[in-house]
Design a protein around this motif. Structure first.
Motif, PDB file in Angstrom:
ATOM      1  N   GLU A  27      80.048  13.613 -33.378  1.00 42.35           N
ATOM      2  CA  GLU A  27      80.180  13.282 -32.217  1.00 42.35           C
ATOM      3  C   GLU A  27      78.875  13.329 -31.221  1.00 42.35           C
ATOM      4  O   GLU A  27      78.774  12.531 -30.370  1.00 42.35           O
ATOM      5  N   LEU A  28      78.063  14.314 -31.569  1.00 39.10           N
ATOM      6  CA  LEU A  28      76.844  14.247 -30.884  1.00 39.10           C
ATOM      7  C   LEU A  28      75.909  13.040 -31.102  1.00 39.10           C
ATOM      8  O   LEU A  28      75.497  12.612 -30.164  1.00 39.10           O
ATOM      9  N   MET A 112      69.104  10.881 -22.998  1.00 41.17           N
ATOM     10  CA  MET A 112      70.179  10.643 -23.962  1.00 41.17           C
ATOM     11  C   MET A 112      70.374  12.103 -24.693  1.00 41.17           C
ATOM     12  O   MET A 112      71.508  12.683 -24.595  1.00 41.17           O
ATOM     13  N   VAL A 113      69.408  12.335 -25.163  1.00 42.14           N
ATOM     14  CA  VAL A 113      69.471  13.592 -26.024  1.00 42.14           C
ATOM     15  C   VAL A 113      69.475  14.870 -25.283  1.00 42.14           C
ATOM     16  O   VAL A 113      70.790  15.526 -25.508  1.00 42.14           O
ATOM     17  N   GLU A 119      75.910  19.294 -23.870  1.00 44.05           N
ATOM     18  CA  GLU A 119      77.517  19.209 -24.144  1.00 44.05           C
ATOM     19  C   GLU A 119      77.845  19.906 -25.387  1.00 44.05           C
ATOM     20  O   GLU A 119      79.105  19.722 -25.815  1.00 44.05           O
ATOM     21  N   PHE A 120      76.749  20.626 -26.223  1.00 47.26           N
ATOM     22  CA  PHE A 120      77.270  20.964 -27.546  1.00 47.26           C
ATOM     23  C   PHE A 120      78.350  21.819 -27.586  1.00 47.26           C
ATOM     24  O   PHE A 120      79.235  21.695 -28.578  1.00 47.26           O
ATOM     25  N   ALA A 121      78.468  23.070 -26.551  1.00 49.21           N
ATOM     26  CA  ALA A 121      79.516  24.035 -26.670  1.00 49.21           C
ATOM     27  C   ALA A 121      80.964  23.268 -26.459  1.00 49.21           C
ATOM     28  O   ALA A 121      81.908  23.345 -27.362  1.00 49.21           O
ATOM     29  N   GLN A 126      86.032  21.291 -29.127  1.00 51.62           N
ATOM     30  CA  GLN A 126      86.905  19.823 -29.310  1.00 51.62           C
ATOM     31  C   GLN A 126      86.924  19.594 -30.956  1.00 51.62           C
ATOM     32  O   GLN A 126      88.183  19.696 -31.378  1.00 51.62           O
ATOM     33  N   VAL A 127      85.910  19.791 -31.565  1.00 55.38           N
ATOM     34  CA  VAL A 127      85.957  19.443 -32.958  1.00 55.38           C
ATOM     35  C   VAL A 127      86.823  20.672 -33.858  1.00 55.38           C
ATOM     36  O   VAL A 127      87.601  20.439 -34.782  1.00 55.38           O
TER      37      VAL A 127
END
Length: 138
Positions: A27-28, A112-113, A119-121, A126-127
């Motif tokens: 996803e990332l 972008m990165v 948004e990691f958390a 979600q995953v």
């Protein structure tokens, strides 16, 4: 704080740690690829997944839509075993990628990165939810 969150997510995923890690990486990585600005399509084409060390190869085949770059992720991550201790890398070795990350494109003025890492958390949550409900397969 992130370490405690990771422990809670792993518990919620009921032992599916590898599946969760692969899902987060997918996803990332997909978000980074999609956010990469397109002029010639080479920057977007050169996101390379690897384990253990960065893949510094460069392709001359443009990928304006990001389809080829994203398509590389699924087979790579399907075979990726995070239990080996080998870190996942998504690397882009075009010589101007740092300029794009630093906002030198009106298409991605905030990079972008860095945006994706922020948004990691949410992505991890979600995953974990998807894996916990029986989805999230790679």
């Amino acid at each position: 704080m992130v370490r405690g969150q990771l422990s809670a997510w792993v518990r919620k995923a009921e032992g599916n740690t590898a599946k969760v890690i692969r899902g987060i990486c997918f996803e990332l990585s997909t978000r980074i690829i999609v956010r990469t600005p397109v002029d010639t399509g080479l920057a977007r084409a050169n996101w390379m997944p690897n384990a253990g060390s960065p893949d510094l190869s460069v392709t001359d085949s443009p990928d304006g839509g990001g389809n080829a770059s994203t398509a590389r992720l699924t087979p790579f991550l399907s075979g990726y075993d995070p239990g080996t201790g080998r870190s996942f890398f998504l690397t882009n070795a075009v010589n101007y990628i740092i300029h794009l990350e630093n906002g030198h494109s009106q298409q991605a003025p905030h990079g972008m990165v860095e945006l994706t890492v922020a948004e990691f958390a949410g992505v991890a949550s979600q995953v974990v939810s998807a894996v916990s409900s029986g989805g999230g397969d790679l």
